[in-house]
Enzyme design. Structure first.
Site, PDB file in Angstrom:
ATOM      1  N   LYS A 175      -4.062   3.647  -1.327  1.00  0.00           N
ATOM      2  CA  LYS A 175      -5.258   4.494  -1.291  1.00  0.00           C
ATOM      3  C   LYS A 175      -4.858   5.908  -0.897  1.00  0.00           C
ATOM      4  O   LYS A 175      -4.062   6.111   0.020  1.00  0.00           O
ATOM      5  CB  LYS A 175      -6.276   3.966  -0.278  1.00  0.00           C
TER       6      LYS A 175
ATOM      7  N   ASP B 146       0.819  -1.208   0.000  1.00  0.00           N
ATOM      8  CA  ASP B 146       0.000   0.000   0.000  1.00  0.00           C
ATOM      9  C   ASP B 146       0.856   1.263   0.000  1.00  0.00           C
ATOM     10  O   ASP B 146       2.091   1.209  -0.019  1.00  0.00           O
ATOM     11  CB  ASP B 146      -1.007  -0.015   1.157  1.00  0.00           C
TER      12      ASP B 146
ATOM     13  N   MET C  41      -4.691   9.736   9.920  1.00  0.00           N
ATOM     14  CA  MET C  41      -5.369  10.214   8.693  1.00  0.00           C
ATOM     15  C   MET C  41      -6.228  11.448   8.964  1.00  0.00           C
ATOM     16  O   MET C  41      -7.359  11.538   8.519  1.00  0.00           O
ATOM     17  CB  MET C  41      -6.229   9.095   8.095  1.00  0.00           C
TER      18      MET C  41
END
Length: 473
Positions: free
Chosen positions: A271, A249, A384
């Site tokens: 992502k 990732d 995040m």
């Protein structure tokens, strides 16, 4: 080659150890672990050897060394702090043809002690011929990462099946290929994970099927940590180097990705906000499809796979499809970034609890238990949270947190590009904008941030050409 590498069979063999201090105690421990019957000759014993003698592990003969102490001995070690005594022991042993080791004097040795990696019955040893014991220990430490403790369990399991495998595969080449596949495949991984009953059933099934390849592979869900390759676990490194396929990732740093097999297939499934290279359902199915092709699949995830990593969803799909898998924890970003920025997540003078929460916006909102997040004496870590920083700041203050509560942003934590910015809950949105903070960034809120200046220990290295610690590996 100054010394011939060899292994002594010492089980129930009489061994003489001359000396009663700390160094002698270490040698006694090695001899006892090898099964030797150890007699220690010394006027007095230090605390470690005294405990061993009281426990019946060694026999103590008080006094000084005399040549008659060598009668019937198979191996001798001199470990006193008297050079003359050590020389006398060495000369007497050599005269009788008995192998002798004199600690810290290789000129008097007929054998030396290497640094040992003990995975009984698997034993590996490293020696510099006495030139640098410290270097030997460093090399042993590196080998520890390649030889996990589970190799002992695996070796004992394989020993039980030597005869049935020889009968099933009479051809030596065919038998060698079978064992290679077993040692590199799921049987070994089950043994490493401590699932010995399952490993035994798998090996029995492989022998019964009389085939050298599995129809279905397996998946390794591995936490890559926050960025610094030195923070990887031993098991993570081993699996990274044996996987046929790597599915990684966005948060996996380039140096960590470079530690995987160079000939492995690679699939990027990272992502970003409003830009998912592969949707989560697609990632789940990709892992299943690759494993069903008989491949060993490394699912490499930044941080820890079970902390905001959606690892549970992935292995849930694997379990439904009957795919073998194992999970290797990684150092989560909160632990790594806090440590490298000098901000303890808990401290008895500032915080007695710590909460990890996601700051990811969904439809412009953050559905969090805000009253719980503003509890006193608590550290809150947001993953995040860059895009939602204005919302985070506003909601924390609205629910009672002081606008002056210390806060920190840790960008690309644990890497050479680490940047730490400190401010307050009220100033966080402005700090993000003015400093142009970019992901991956962790946000730490709480009184512990006040310790940052005092405990700041990590000084990132100068960026080296060709070394990329990027969020886009």
């Amino acid at each position: 080659m100054e010394f011939l590498p060899a292994f002594f069979q010492l089980k129930d063999q009489p061994c003489l150890l001359v000396g009663g201090g700390t160094v002698a105690a270490r040698k006694a421990t090695l001899l006892v672990r090898a099964g030797g019957r150890v007699t220690v000759v010394a006027p007095e014993l230090g605390p470690d050897l005294r405990r061993q003698a009281e426990a019946g592990e060694v026999t103590h003969r008080p006094g000084t060394f005399v040549p008659e102490d060598l009668d019937g001995m198979q191996l001798v070690v001199a470990a006193t702090d008297d050079a003359a005594v050590n020389r006398a022991v060495a000369e007497a042993a050599r005269a009788r043809g008995i192998p002798v080791n004199v600690v810290d004097d290789r000129r008097l040795c007929s054998f030396i002690f290497p640094s040992v990696i003990d995975r009984s019955p698997v034993i590996a040893a490293v020696s510099t011929g006495g030139a640098s014991p410290v270097l030997a220990r460093q090399l042993r430490t590196r080998l520890e990462t390649l030889i996990p403790s589970g190799y002992g369990r695996l070796a004992r399991l394989l020993e039980d099946f030597r005869k049935p495998v020889r009968e099933r595969f009479p051809d030596a080449t065919e038998r060698r290929r079978f064992w290679e596949e077993i040692i590199e495949g799921p049987v070994a991984e089950l043994a490493f994970a401590g699932q010995m009953d399952e490993a035994r059933r798998e090996l029995e099934d492989r022998i019964a099927r009389d085939q050298s390849r599995r129809d279905v592979g397996e998946v390794y869900l591995v936490g890559a940590g926050p960025g610094d390759p030195d923070l990887l676990t031993f098991r993570a490194v081993r699996l990274m180097q044996q996987a046929d396929v790597v599915v990684y990732d966005r948060l996996v740093s380039r140096p960590i990705l470079d530690m995987t097999r160079r000939d492995a297939e690679r699939y990027y499934v990272g992502k970003q906000k409003d830009n998912h290279a592969v949707p989560q359902e697609g990632i789940n199915q990709l892992l299943v499809d690759l494993a069903k092709q008989g491949k060993r699949v490394l699912r490499l995830k930044g941080g820890d796979p079970f902390i905001f990593g959606r690892g549970g969803e992935e292995i849930e799909t694997l379990a439904q499809e009957g795919i073998h898998f194992q999970v290797v924890p990684g150092i989560t970003a909160a632990a790594g970034c806090a440590s490298y920025s000098g901000i303890p997540l808990t401290h008895r003078d500032y915080a007695q609890s710590c909460v990890f929460v996601t700051g990811h916006l969904k439809h412009g909102e953050l559905d969090l238990n805000w009253p719980a997040l503003v509890a006193p004496n608590q550290t809150v870590v947001f993953y995040m949270g860059l895009t939602g920083m204005p919302v985070i700041s506003e909601r924390l203050i609205a629910h009672g947190m002081s606008p002056d509560t210390p806060a920190a942003l840790v960008e690309q934590g644990t890497t050479p590009n680490q940047r730490v910015l400190t401010g307050t809950v009220a100033s966080l949105p402005k700090l993000v904008e003015e400093a142009q903070v970019r992901a991956p960034t962790l946000t730490i809120v709480g009184e512990v941030v006040r310790l940052r200046k005092k405990l700041d220990w990590y000084q990132p290295e100068e960026h080296r050409p060709g070394t990329v610690f990027s969020s886009h590996a």
